[in-house]
Design an enzyme around this catalytic site. Sequence first.
Site, PDB file in Angstrom:
ATOM      1  N   GLN A  46       1.694  24.282  27.395  1.00  0.00           N
ATOM      2  CA  GLN A  46       2.495  23.806  26.270  1.00  0.00           C
ATOM      3  C   GLN A  46       3.461  22.728  26.747  1.00  0.00           C
ATOM      4  O   GLN A  46       3.844  22.700  27.912  1.00  0.00           O
ATOM      5  CB  GLN A  46       3.226  24.979  25.612  1.00  0.00           C
ATOM      6  CG  GLN A  46       4.570  25.324  26.207  1.00  0.00           C
ATOM      7  CD  GLN A  46       5.692  25.142  25.213  1.00  0.00           C
ATOM      8  OE1 GLN A  46       5.636  24.243  24.371  1.00  0.00           O
ATOM      9  NE2 GLN A  46       6.696  25.987  25.290  1.00  0.00           N
ATOM     10  N   SER A  62      21.270  36.391  17.498  1.00  0.00           N
ATOM     11  CA  SER A  62      20.942  36.276  16.078  1.00  0.00           C
ATOM     12  C   SER A  62      19.821  37.245  15.692  1.00  0.00           C
ATOM     13  O   SER A  62      19.853  37.865  14.628  1.00  0.00           O
ATOM     14  CB  SER A  62      20.529  34.834  15.761  1.00  0.00           C
ATOM     15  OG  SER A  62      20.057  34.721  14.434  1.00  0.00           O
ATOM     16  N   GLY A  67      17.161  39.987  12.877  1.00  0.00           N
ATOM     17  CA  GLY A  67      15.723  40.086  13.068  1.00  0.00           C
ATOM     18  C   GLY A  67      15.092  38.715  13.192  1.00  0.00           C
ATOM     19  O   GLY A  67      15.766  37.686  13.149  1.00  0.00           O
ATOM     20  N   GLN A  70      11.299  34.066  11.008  1.00  0.00           N
ATOM     21  CA  GLN A  70      10.034  33.357  10.818  1.00  0.00           C
ATOM     22  C   GLN A  70       9.030  33.839  11.855  1.00  0.00           C
ATOM     23  O   GLN A  70       9.387  34.036  13.021  1.00  0.00           O
ATOM     24  CB  GLN A  70      10.208  31.842  10.947  1.00  0.00           C
ATOM     25  CG  GLN A  70      11.082  31.212   9.869  1.00  0.00           C
ATOM     26  CD  GLN A  70      10.417  31.215   8.499  1.00  0.00           C
ATOM     27  OE1 GLN A  70       9.226  31.457   8.387  1.00  0.00           O
ATOM     28  NE2 GLN A  70      11.192  30.953   7.468  1.00  0.00           N
ATOM     29  N   GLY A  89       6.521  28.686  18.862  1.00  0.00           N
ATOM     30  CA  GLY A  89       7.493  29.772  18.767  1.00  0.00           C
ATOM     31  C   GLY A  89       7.834  30.454  20.078  1.00  0.00           C
ATOM     32  O   GLY A  89       8.325  31.581  20.076  1.00  0.00           O
ATOM     33  N   GLU A  90       7.625  29.773  21.208  1.00  0.00           N
ATOM     34  CA  GLU A  90       7.926  30.429  22.489  1.00  0.00           C
ATOM     35  C   GLU A  90       9.403  30.778  22.614  1.00  0.00           C
ATOM     36  O   GLU A  90       9.769  31.794  23.202  1.00  0.00           O
ATOM     37  CB  GLU A  90       7.502  29.544  23.661  1.00  0.00           C
ATOM     38  CG  GLU A  90       7.796  30.200  25.008  1.00  0.00           C
ATOM     39  CD  GLU A  90       7.252  29.450  26.208  1.00  0.00           C
ATOM     40  OE1 GLU A  90       7.725  29.717  27.326  1.00  0.00           O
ATOM     41  OE2 GLU A  90       6.353  28.607  26.017  1.00  0.00           O
ATOM     42  N   ARG A  91      10.271  29.948  22.059  1.00  0.00           N
ATOM     43  CA  ARG A  91      11.710  30.225  22.122  1.00  0.00           C
ATOM     44  C   ARG A  91      12.025  31.544  21.424  1.00  0.00           C
ATOM     45  O   ARG A  91      12.802  32.365  21.928  1.00  0.00           O
ATOM     46  CB  ARG A  91      12.490  29.068  21.485  1.00  0.00           C
ATOM     47  CG  ARG A  91      13.982  29.078  21.762  1.00  0.00           C
ATOM     48  CD  ARG A  91      14.619  27.796  21.254  1.00  0.00           C
ATOM     49  NE  ARG A  91      14.523  27.719  19.804  1.00  0.00           N
ATOM     50  CZ  ARG A  91      15.532  28.025  18.975  1.00  0.00           C
ATOM     51  NH1 ARG A  91      16.687  28.426  19.461  1.00  0.00           N
ATOM     52  NH2 ARG A  91      15.386  27.913  17.682  1.00  0.00           N
ATOM     53  N   ARG A  92      11.409  31.765  20.252  1.00  0.00           N
ATOM     54  CA  ARG A  92      11.624  33.037  19.540  1.00  0.00           C
ATOM     55  C   ARG A  92      11.061  34.213  20.330  1.00  0.00           C
ATOM     56  O   ARG A  92      11.634  35.299  20.343  1.00  0.00           O
ATOM     57  CB  ARG A  92      10.959  32.961  18.159  1.00  0.00           C
ATOM     58  CG  ARG A  92      11.808  32.283  17.089  1.00  0.00           C
ATOM     59  CD  ARG A  92      10.982  31.920  15.870  1.00  0.00           C
ATOM     60  NE  ARG A  92      10.199  30.704  16.105  1.00  0.00           N
ATOM     61  CZ  ARG A  92       9.235  30.288  15.299  1.00  0.00           C
ATOM     62  NH1 ARG A  92       8.895  31.013  14.246  1.00  0.00           N
ATOM     63  NH2 ARG A  92       8.596  29.165  15.570  1.00  0.00           N
TER      64      ARG A  92
END
Length: 291
Positions: A46, A62, A67, A70, A89-92
């Site tokens: 990535q 957060s 929760g 997204q 979405g790797e950060r999430r």
Amino acid sequence: MMVEKRGLGRGLSALLGEVEETPVDAGAAGGLRDIPIELIHRNEKQPRWVFPEVEIEELAASIREKGVLQPILVRPAPEMDGHFEIVAGERRWRASQKAGLHVLPALVRELGDAQVLEIGVIENVQRSALNAIEEASAYQQLVEVHGRSAAEVADAVGKSRSHVANLVRLLALPDPVRQYLMAGQITAGHARALLGADDPLALADLVIAKGLSVRDTESLVRKAAGGGVVTPRPASPRPRKDTDTQALEVDLSEALGLTVEVIDRGGIGELRVKYASLEQLDEVCRRLTRA
């Protein structure tokens, strides 16, 4: 089934829009489900390499409170039955692990390697999450590996062709200068100015030491080109390495995602891994411990 090569922007925007607008409902159709977090893996190819720890900690806080708002986007992991690879979405995903989550809402899609890279580039560029070298490397990979034209890449990410071309040119700089750029010691403007130098590393060291502006750097490059006196960086001559050692350095650098140097002295020596931030060090540790 992988989609044939076409204009990138519209199809990828639609897919990303679908991800962003889909509510977190594990019972929804269209591949949305709750997946055990240990079955989800990052995409080693990535475009984003650096994830500031403070950013992950803030998102984790957060997530603990509200929760995951997204779902992330994943695809079935190649050669790992029952596992999934992150597309967006790797950060999430990282923050959710810090928050102690055991499952993560994810939208599952069948996507080819080129589509995965394209989505990663667009998502990160639109959110200004990539540094200049990460962004340039992703553009180059889209062109050289996946056969996209410079015009297609520029159209997909909503940038001009000159922006894409100027960033890719930065990859011609010596690796230490690219590391300075990734670490924020110089800006993309400094780096572009250094492209015209005979010894960009020597001038980059001088720029950092004196805290020169981009305009001052441009003047410094012109002065050096005209035969002006520029204080050189300390010389550190090293013996020429054999082909096997050089190949080993390349293999290790690709495996770890950072510059690796092998210094051999008759069978005894050192293995040096160069990193530009604590996040890069953390990523190397993660790869080694996972291996």
